[in-house]
Motif scaffolding. Structure first.
Motif, mmCIF file in Angstrom:
data_model
loop_
_atom_site.group_PDB
_atom_site.id
_atom_site.type_symbol
_atom_site.label_atom_id
_atom_site.label_comp_id
_atom_site.label_asym_id
_atom_site.label_seq_id
_atom_site.Cartn_x
_atom_site.Cartn_y
_atom_site.Cartn_z
ATOM 1 N N SER A 111 48.709 38.194 45.615
ATOM 2 C CA SER A 111 48.814 38.148 47.068
ATOM 3 C C SER A 111 47.454 38.089 47.765
ATOM 4 O O SER A 111 47.386 37.923 48.977
ATOM 5 C CB SER A 111 49.587 39.365 47.584
ATOM 6 N N GLY A 112 46.362 38.244 47.001
ATOM 7 C CA GLY A 112 45.042 38.136 47.597
ATOM 8 C C GLY A 112 44.222 39.397 47.567
ATOM 9 O O GLY A 112 43.131 39.443 48.136
ATOM 10 N N ILE A 113 44.716 40.454 46.917
ATOM 11 C CA ILE A 113 43.960 41.699 46.794
ATOM 12 C C ILE A 113 42.998 41.582 45.611
ATOM 13 O O ILE A 113 43.424 41.431 44.464
ATOM 14 C CB ILE A 113 44.905 42.897 46.600
ATOM 15 N N ASP A 114 41.706 41.651 45.888
ATOM 16 C CA ASP A 114 40.702 41.494 44.838
ATOM 17 C C ASP A 114 40.010 42.797 44.469
ATOM 18 O O ASP A 114 39.317 42.856 43.449
ATOM 19 C CB ASP A 114 39.654 40.466 45.255
ATOM 20 N N PHE A 115 40.153 43.841 45.295
ATOM 21 C CA PHE A 115 39.572 45.133 44.908
ATOM 22 C C PHE A 115 40.478 46.267 45.363
ATOM 23 O O PHE A 115 41.275 46.115 46.297
ATOM 24 C CB PHE A 115 38.155 45.309 45.463
ATOM 25 N N ALA A 116 40.360 47.385 44.669
ATOM 26 C CA ALA A 116 41.126 48.581 45.009
ATOM 27 C C ALA A 116 40.252 49.803 44.774
ATOM 28 O O ALA A 116 39.534 49.882 43.784
ATOM 29 C CB ALA A 116 42.395 48.674 44.166
ATOM 30 N N ILE A 117 40.320 50.740 45.714
ATOM 31 C CA ILE A 117 39.588 52.002 45.601
ATOM 32 C C ILE A 117 40.637 53.107 45.534
ATOM 33 O O ILE A 117 41.480 53.221 46.418
ATOM 34 C CB ILE A 117 38.632 52.207 46.785
ATOM 35 N N GLY B 50 36.376 38.924 39.573
ATOM 36 C CA GLY B 50 36.749 37.674 40.209
ATOM 37 C C GLY B 50 37.198 37.867 41.646
ATOM 38 O O GLY B 50 37.828 38.875 41.983
ATOM 39 N N ILE B 51 36.849 36.899 42.478
ATOM 40 C CA ILE B 51 37.249 36.895 43.890
ATOM 41 C C ILE B 51 38.058 35.629 44.145
ATOM 42 O O ILE B 51 37.574 34.522 43.892
ATOM 43 C CB ILE B 51 36.021 36.928 44.809
ATOM 44 N N ARG B 52 39.294 35.789 44.592
ATOM 45 C CA ARG B 52 40.195 34.667 44.871
ATOM 46 C C ARG B 52 40.269 33.718 43.683
ATOM 47 O O ARG B 52 40.308 32.496 43.848
ATOM 48 C CB ARG B 52 39.761 33.944 46.150
ATOM 49 N N ASN B 53 40.275 34.276 42.502
ATOM 50 C CA ASN B 53 40.138 33.500 41.259
ATOM 51 C C ASN B 53 41.469 33.284 40.561
ATOM 52 O O ASN B 53 41.553 33.282 39.343
ATOM 53 C CB ASN B 53 39.156 34.185 40.304
ATOM 54 N N ILE B 54 42.519 33.069 41.352
ATOM 55 C CA ILE B 54 43.841 32.892 40.767
ATOM 56 C C ILE B 54 44.548 31.647 41.279
ATOM 57 O O ILE B 54 45.413 31.099 40.606
ATOM 58 C CB ILE B 54 44.709 34.159 41.023
ATOM 59 N N GLU B 55 44.147 31.157 42.457
ATOM 60 C CA GLU B 55 44.837 30.023 43.070
ATOM 61 C C GLU B 55 43.961 28.779 43.069
ATOM 62 O O GLU B 55 42.749 28.847 43.258
ATOM 63 C CB GLU B 55 45.232 30.358 44.517
ATOM 64 N N LYS B 56 44.582 27.618 42.899
ATOM 65 C CA LYS B 56 43.868 26.346 43.006
ATOM 66 C C LYS B 56 43.393 26.151 44.447
ATOM 67 O O LYS B 56 44.077 26.505 45.392
ATOM 68 C CB LYS B 56 44.787 25.187 42.614
ATOM 69 N N GLY B 57 42.212 25.574 44.575
ATOM 70 C CA GLY B 57 41.710 25.217 45.892
ATOM 71 C C GLY B 57 41.191 26.369 46.720
ATOM 72 O O GLY B 57 40.815 26.190 47.878
#
Length: 447
Positions: free
Chosen positions: A67-73, A304-311
């Motif tokens: 869904s766009g979550i790249d970090f969690a604290i 990784g940042i936004r490293n799951i979706e094409k484009g």
């Protein structure tokens, strides 16, 4: 402490009612009417959440990443506000393991009720002891260990007589203790607490990360924060909260990562083109400090940042650890199919004009590459300058899918030089291209 710069060659809180953010649009559509401070104009803005036992204990972290979550604290420990008793968060171990496995970059926080420096040091030691107990070392965390400093029912708590002097001393003691064990340290507070009790963070060293909470459209604070908790009312991938004031919602944050360039002493090599799999992807990178190949897990870690979706505007985030500190950002391209690097026959390498006018083709740590070309260089100009073609070979600038781009098109970090056999037009090898655009998106330094 002597530092050696390393650079990439590729390269009081007010709740807002109804502030619900759809998970599917977190990074694609920033239509939440929030104004980012102008000092972040040249920053990558990353989306993340913070969780504790108030969220349910079966979070689908894979869905959160999608869904766009790249970090969690995540809360690791807490201090009771009346008794000062130290306790562990019973959801932390599960959340940390599952989030890490999902490709989410992790940090932790300790809920503090420190009334003085002695308390701050004690809380830090307790948080670190819990991390050590679970086998979570400094190299396992992409983000710091934060002190979560705030009031709960101030008039009835052990912090009712807190002064600014004691608050600053407590926060400094917490951070210094965390750092003494090798972990990065940070402080979380709302904007009022930073202003009234922490002097806007001015008394802390630059290596202390500041994380501010303010639920409004903008932050009018002098605090030099890098993370902003801007709502407690986000809807993310069915992450639910049992907390009576925010049922079904979760805290959400921005993380600002500076893209200002630095000086270069380290090469980060490897193809930045990765094939789409539907899962988080990370390019295979070789990282060198002069002639020393740096070791992942010893000298650096990669997220990784936004490293799951094409484009998407995707990045590999490289954090220095051990003898190194700071970070680097490497843009990556995610495609249906990508062309792997093809090693050139030795004869082609020998025939190459290594000192062509304007550019250089060189061999570095076992690879051959063209570098570093100015931003905006066209494919035609580069091909004319390197003069590699002869009766046996001809060249073209190819994209990550292996297609030759037009001579008027600008060369980018995701392109390569393709060398073709003149007899049958087969691609016999490729050469990496390094562009000035990606030079210096990093702040990694030798300690």
């Amino acid at each position: 402490m002597i530092k050696k710069t390393i650079t990439v060659m590729i390269l009081t809180i007010i709740a807002i009612s109804g502030a619900c953010f759809q998970a599917s649009a977190l990074y694609e559509d920033r239509s939440d009417n929030r104004d980012h401070d102008e000092r972040f104009d040249n920053s990558v803005i990353v989306d993340g959440i913070d969780v504790s036992t108030y969220q349910d204990d079966n979070i689908d972290w894979d869905s959160a990443k999608e869904s766009g979550i790249d970090f969690a604290i995540m809360r690791v420990t807490l201090t009771r506000n009346k008794t000062g008793k130290l306790e562990t968060d019973n959801t932390f171990e599960h959340n940390y393991n599952e989030a890490s496995d999902a490709g989410i970059m992790c940090g932790v926080y300790a809920f503090s009720q420190a009334a003085n420096a002695r308390d701050g040091k004690k809380e830090a030691r307790y948080a670190v002891s819990r991390l050590k107990e679970l086998g979570i070392e400094p190299e396992d965390l992409m983000l710091p260990v934060y002190m979560d400093y705030e009031f709960l029912n101030k008039s009835g708590s052990r912090l009712r007589n807190l002064t600014q002097k004691d608050a600053i001393a407590a926060a400094q003691a917490f951070c210094e203790t965390v750092q003494s064990y090798g972990y990065d340290a940070g402080i979380y507070a709302n904007s009022s607490f930073f202003s009234e009790y922490l002097n806007q963070g001015r008394d802390f060293d630059d290596d202390i990360d500041l994380w501010i909470a303010q639920y409004s459209s903008a932050i009018g604070s002098d605090c030099q924060y890098t993370k902003w908790q801007y709502s407690s009312s986000a809807s993310i991938a069915d992450i639910n909260s049992d907390f009576r004031f925010s049922a079904g919602k979760v805290d959400i944050n921005y993380w600002y990562i500076d893209k200002e360039p630095g000086e270069s002493t380290v090469n980060i090599s490897g193809s930045t083109n990765v094939e789409y799999t539907g899962k988080p992807v990370i390019p295979k990178l070789g990282i060198f400090d002069v002639n020393k190949r740096m070791k992942e897990g010893v000298d650096y870690i990669v997220g990784g940042i936004r490293n799951i979706e094409k484009g998407s505007e995707a990045y590999a985030y490289i954090k220095g650890i051990g003898d190194y500190e700071g970070y680097a950002l490497v843009p990556i391209s995610i495609n249906d199919e990508t062309l792997d690097k093809i090693n050139l026959p030795s004869k082609v390498i020998q025939d190459t004009n290594y000192e062509s006018t304007g550019y250089m083709i060189y061999s570095d740590t076992g690879r051959t590459c063209i570098g570093v070309i100015p931003e905006g260089t066209s494919a035609g100009d580069l091909l004319s300058a390197i003069q590699l073609s002869n009766e046996n070979y001809y060249t073209g600038i190819i994209n990550c899918e292996g297609d030759i781009i037009g001579e008027d098109e600008a060369v980018s970090f995701s392109d390569m030089l393709g060398v073709y056999n003149s007899e049958d037009d087969t691609l016999i090898g490729t050469i990496d291209i390094e562009t000035e655009t990606e030079k210096g998106i990093n702040h990694i330094r030798r300690k």
